[in-house]
Write a protein that holds these residues in place. Structure first.
Motif, PDB file in Angstrom:
ATOM      1  N   LEU A  41      49.710  33.838  52.134  1.00 40.35           N
ATOM      2  CA  LEU A  41      50.031  34.644  50.963  1.00 40.35           C
ATOM      3  C   LEU A  41      48.951  35.693  50.737  1.00 40.35           C
ATOM      4  CD1 LEU A  41      51.000  31.993  48.230  1.00 40.35           C
ATOM      5  CD2 LEU A  41      52.552  33.650  49.263  1.00 40.35           C
ATOM      6  N   VAL A  42      49.322  36.777  50.088  1.00 41.23           N
ATOM      7  CA  VAL A  42      48.316  37.685  49.546  1.00 41.23           C
ATOM      8  C   VAL A  42      47.782  37.035  48.267  1.00 41.23           C
ATOM      9  CG1 VAL A  42      47.880  39.939  48.531  1.00 41.23           C
ATOM     10  CG2 VAL A  42      49.432  39.741  50.473  1.00 41.23           C
ATOM     11  N   PRO A  43      46.494  36.707  48.208  1.00 45.11           N
ATOM     12  CA  PRO A  43      45.962  36.088  46.981  1.00 45.11           C
ATOM     13  C   PRO A  43      46.167  36.997  45.777  1.00 45.11           C
ATOM     14  CG  PRO A  43      44.365  35.972  48.775  1.00 45.11           C
ATOM     15  CD  PRO A  43      45.452  36.894  49.228  1.00 45.11           C
ATOM     16  N   ARG A  44      46.537  36.396  44.651  1.00 44.27           N
ATOM     17  CA  ARG A  44      46.855  37.181  43.457  1.00 44.27           C
ATOM     18  C   ARG A  44      45.892  36.864  42.312  1.00 44.27           C
ATOM     19  NH1 ARG A  44      51.284  36.171  46.366  1.00 44.27           N
ATOM     20  NH2 ARG A  44      52.817  37.850  46.592  1.00 44.27           N
ATOM     21  N   PRO A  45      45.675  37.834  41.436  1.00 46.76           N
ATOM     22  CA  PRO A  45      44.768  37.595  40.305  1.00 46.76           C
ATOM     23  C   PRO A  45      45.174  36.386  39.463  1.00 46.76           C
ATOM     24  CG  PRO A  45      45.257  39.931  40.492  1.00 46.76           C
ATOM     25  CD  PRO A  45      46.157  39.237  41.473  1.00 46.76           C
ATOM     26  N   ASP A  46      46.478  36.112  39.346  1.00 48.17           N
ATOM     27  CA  ASP A  46      46.929  34.958  38.571  1.00 48.17           C
ATOM     28  C   ASP A  46      46.253  33.678  39.046  1.00 48.17           C
ATOM     29  OD1 ASP A  46      48.658  36.732  37.381  1.00 48.17           O
ATOM     30  OD2 ASP A  46      50.432  36.062  38.474  1.00 48.17           O
ATOM     31  N   THR A  47      46.045  33.566  40.350  1.00 48.95           N
ATOM     32  CA  THR A  47      45.499  32.335  40.928  1.00 48.95           C
ATOM     33  C   THR A  47      44.029  32.148  40.575  1.00 48.95           C
ATOM     34  OG1 THR A  47      47.113  32.500  42.717  1.00 48.95           O
ATOM     35  CG2 THR A  47      45.242  31.055  43.107  1.00 48.95           C
ATOM     36  N   GLU A  48      43.358  33.220  40.183  1.00 48.39           N
ATOM     37  CA  GLU A  48      41.975  33.063  39.739  1.00 48.39           C
ATOM     38  C   GLU A  48      41.896  32.176  38.497  1.00 48.39           C
ATOM     39  OE1 GLU A  48      40.043  36.843  39.373  1.00 48.39           O
ATOM     40  OE2 GLU A  48      40.042  37.185  41.541  1.00 48.39           O
ATOM     41  N   LEU A  93      46.037  46.849  54.955  1.00 53.41           N
ATOM     42  CA  LEU A  93      44.594  46.808  55.208  1.00 53.41           C
ATOM     43  C   LEU A  93      44.174  45.521  55.921  1.00 53.41           C
ATOM     44  CD1 LEU A  93      43.194  48.149  51.805  1.00 53.41           C
ATOM     45  CD2 LEU A  93      43.851  49.431  53.844  1.00 53.41           C
ATOM     46  N   GLY A  94      44.967  44.459  55.755  1.00 56.04           N
ATOM     47  CA  GLY A  94      44.625  43.174  56.357  1.00 56.04           C
ATOM     48  C   GLY A  94      43.561  42.414  55.605  1.00 56.04           C
ATOM     49  N   VAL A  95      43.300  42.830  54.370  1.00 53.45           N
ATOM     50  CA  VAL A  95      42.265  42.161  53.576  1.00 53.45           C
ATOM     51  C   VAL A  95      42.604  42.299  52.093  1.00 53.45           C
ATOM     52  CG1 VAL A  95      40.794  44.203  53.402  1.00 53.45           C
ATOM     53  CG2 VAL A  95      39.759  41.931  53.244  1.00 53.45           C
ATOM     54  N   LYS A  96      42.200  41.298  51.312  1.00 53.31           N
ATOM     55  CA  LYS A  96      42.433  41.316  49.865  1.00 53.31           C
ATOM     56  C   LYS A  96      41.238  40.682  49.172  1.00 53.31           C
ATOM     57  CE  LYS A  96      44.831  41.533  45.942  1.00 53.31           C
ATOM     58  NZ  LYS A  96      45.214  42.799  45.305  1.00 53.31           N
ATOM     59  N   GLU A  97      40.779  41.316  48.102  1.00 54.04           N
ATOM     60  CA  GLU A  97      39.676  40.737  47.337  1.00 54.04           C
ATOM     61  C   GLU A  97      40.207  39.679  46.380  1.00 54.04           C
ATOM     62  OE1 GLU A  97      36.945  42.489  43.948  1.00 54.04           O
ATOM     63  OE2 GLU A  97      36.255  43.182  45.925  1.00 54.04           O
ATOM     64  N   PHE A  98      39.521  38.539  46.342  1.00 50.79           N
ATOM     65  CA  PHE A  98      39.865  37.456  45.416  1.00 50.79           C
ATOM     66  C   PHE A  98      38.562  36.857  44.928  1.00 50.79           C
ATOM     67  CE2 PHE A  98      40.669  32.986  44.431  1.00 50.79           C
ATOM     68  CZ  PHE A  98      41.803  33.053  43.645  1.00 50.79           C
ATOM     69  N   TRP A  99      38.414  36.789  43.613  1.00 46.79           N
ATOM     70  CA  TRP A  99      37.186  36.259  42.995  1.00 46.79           C
ATOM     71  C   TRP A  99      35.956  37.031  43.515  1.00 46.79           C
ATOM     72  CZ3 TRP A  99      37.561  33.181  38.897  1.00 46.79           C
ATOM     73  CH2 TRP A  99      36.404  32.557  38.423  1.00 46.79           C
ATOM     74  N   GLY A 100      36.157  38.318  43.796  1.00 47.93           N
ATOM     75  CA  GLY A 100      35.071  39.139  44.296  1.00 47.93           C
ATOM     76  C   GLY A 100      34.759  38.947  45.764  1.00 47.93           C
ATOM     77  N   LEU A 101      35.556  38.140  46.459  1.00 45.89           N
ATOM     78  CA  LEU A 101      35.329  37.853  47.872  1.00 45.89           C
ATOM     79  C   LEU A 101      36.368  38.573  48.724  1.00 45.89           C
ATOM     80  CD1 LEU A 101      34.920  33.961  47.580  1.00 45.89           C
ATOM     81  CD2 LEU A 101      33.102  35.690  47.514  1.00 45.89           C
ATOM     82  N   PRO A 102      35.963  39.280  49.769  1.00 42.24           N
ATOM     83  CA  PRO A 102      36.940  39.904  50.666  1.00 42.24           C
ATOM     84  C   PRO A 102      37.536  38.863  51.607  1.00 42.24           C
ATOM     85  CG  PRO A 102      34.708  40.348  51.436  1.00 42.24           C
ATOM     86  CD  PRO A 102      34.571  39.579  50.150  1.00 42.24           C
ATOM     87  N   LEU A 103      38.843  38.689  51.555  1.00 42.47           N
ATOM     88  CA  LEU A 103      39.526  37.683  52.364  1.00 42.47           C
ATOM     89  C   LEU A 103      40.467  38.355  53.349  1.00 42.47           C
ATOM     90  CD1 LEU A 103      40.467  35.080  49.609  1.00 42.47           C
ATOM     91  CD2 LEU A 103      38.518  35.001  51.181  1.00 42.47           C
ATOM     92  N   LYS A 104      40.326  37.999  54.615  1.00 44.80           N
ATOM     93  CA  LYS A 104      41.258  38.479  55.621  1.00 44.80           C
ATOM     94  C   LYS A 104      42.598  37.769  55.449  1.00 44.80           C
ATOM     95  CE  LYS A 104      38.232  37.640  58.921  1.00 44.80           C
ATOM     96  NZ  LYS A 104      37.588  37.525  60.255  1.00 44.80           N
ATOM     97  N   LEU A 105      43.673  38.486  55.760  1.00 47.12           N
ATOM     98  CA  LEU A 105      45.022  37.959  55.645  1.00 47.12           C
ATOM     99  C   LEU A 105      45.650  37.843  57.030  1.00 47.12           C
ATOM    100  CD1 LEU A 105      46.282  40.224  52.724  1.00 47.12           C
ATOM    101  CD2 LEU A 105      45.173  37.982  52.543  1.00 47.12           C
ATOM    102  N   SER A 106      46.719  37.070  57.098  1.00 46.57           N
ATOM    103  CA  SER A 106      47.543  37.031  58.300  1.00 46.57           C
ATOM    104  C   SER A 106      48.982  36.849  57.861  1.00 46.57           C
ATOM    105  CB  SER A 106      47.110  35.883  59.225  1.00 46.57           C
ATOM    106  OG  SER A 106      47.416  34.623  58.646  1.00 46.57           O
ATOM    107  N   ALA A 107      49.902  36.931  58.811  1.00 48.97           N
ATOM    108  CA  ALA A 107      51.320  36.755  58.484  1.00 48.97           C
ATOM    109  C   ALA A 107      51.607  35.366  57.932  1.00 48.97           C
ATOM    110  CB  ALA A 107      52.164  37.013  59.728  1.00 48.97           C
ATOM    111  N   ALA A 108      50.714  34.413  58.183  1.00 53.91           N
ATOM    112  CA  ALA A 108      50.928  33.026  57.751  1.00 53.91           C
ATOM    113  C   ALA A 108      50.364  32.741  56.366  1.00 53.91           C
ATOM    114  CB  ALA A 108      50.302  32.069  58.763  1.00 53.91           C
TER     115      ALA A 108
END
Length: 290
Positions: A94-101, A77-92
């Motif tokens: 990490l995919v943000p993970r719930p643990d990091t919250e 999808l090129g996007v991941k929700e973290f802390w309720g915020l939609p974050l765009k991703l790139s190859a450079a």
């Protein structure tokens, strides 16, 4: 899938994912069908009886092949929700993970408990990646200003784009450097989710992580602690009196990280915070007030 109904396509895709040993088969099928059709989960249900077009079927099949090949849904999808915020991703990044919250939670707890502030809160996020931790904190602290650093210019472009999309660009700056090397203090709060996987363990990671997250953001050296040996002394020098460092820890690493903190003069007056799985995940050290 051409001519199939949306619901039939969803059930067929979920069955394929289950056969491919994908644990979240049902959810992944719903999300990817929705993305292919431009619908949210409610929309997928509402469109259950509609027949797919040829283009839609082709798009679903492309997504299916990528997922069956081990690519995470967030990468597709090129996007991941973290802390309720939609974050765009790139190859450079990490995919943000719930643990990091957990890092965000602990940092906010310590801010609310009373960092000695006489000015706008200054935050640094070392190895910011997509900007997840910094942007989550800025979304909760409207008077704060933050700096995100990363050795990857591509990651910083992604983080800067996320800040702009979230309306936080005016309070966030991004700097290319190795952790805090180009920063000057003082900072009230420094946060980081550094690479902490032992080099020898990289090959044992899941396909989703090993083959799709950037190696630089995973490999923590022989014992997984190389990044902390760099970050903690830098942070101790840059923190304002009474300021706090909060870092994410890998499983079983919190005690060693605390030892590195005390060796630089930081105090451990706040308990390690566990994530939802019970892993001691967020570790904090505070610089003594003058």
């Amino acid at each position: 899938m051409t001519g199939q109904s949306v619901d039939t396509a969803r059930r067929t895709l979920a069955a394929r994912f289950k056969s491919g040993a994908i644990e979240s088969a049902e959810l992944d099928a719903r999300i990817l069908i929705g993305a292919a059709l431009g619908l949210d989960l409610t929309g997928v249900i509402a469109a259950a009886s509609r027949l797919l077009t040829a283009d839609e079927s082709k798009r679903i099949e492309e997504f299916a092949q990528r997922r069956l090949g081990g690519e995470p849904v967030a990468r597709i999808l090129g996007v991941k929700e973290f802390w309720g915020l939609p974050l765009k991703l790139s190859a450079a990044t990490l995919v943000p993970r719930p643990d990091t919250e957990t890092v965000v939670e602990l940092a906010l707890e310590m801010v609310c408990a009373g960092l000695p502030l006489h000015h706008q809160l200054r935050i640094a996020d070392l190895g910011t990646g997509s900007g997840a931790i910094l942007l989550a904190l800025l979304s909760e602290l409207p008077d704060a200003y933050g700096f995100g650093t990363d050795i990857s210019v591509a990651a910083l472009r992604t983080a800067s784009s996320n800040a702009a999309c979230l309306g936080l660009a005016g309070r966030a700056a991004f700097i290319a450097c190795d952790y805090a090397a180009a920063l000057s203090g003082p900072f009230d709060l420094i946060v980081s989710n550094p690479p902490y996987i032992r080099s020898a363990d990289i090959a044992e990671l899941s396909t989703e992580v090993r083959d799709h997250d950037p190696l630089l953001a995973l490999d923590g050296g022989p014992d997984g602690l190389d990044a902390y040996r760099a970050i903690i002394p830098q942070a101790a020098a840059l923190l304002a009196p009474g300021g706090t460092l909060v870092v994410e820890a890998g499983q079983g690493q919190s005690g060693q990280i605390q030892g590195l903190m005390t060796a630089t003069g930081l105090t451990l007056d706040w308990p390690v915070k566990a994530d939802l799985a019970g892993v001691r995940r967020a570790v904090a050290g505070r610089k003594l007030p003058l």
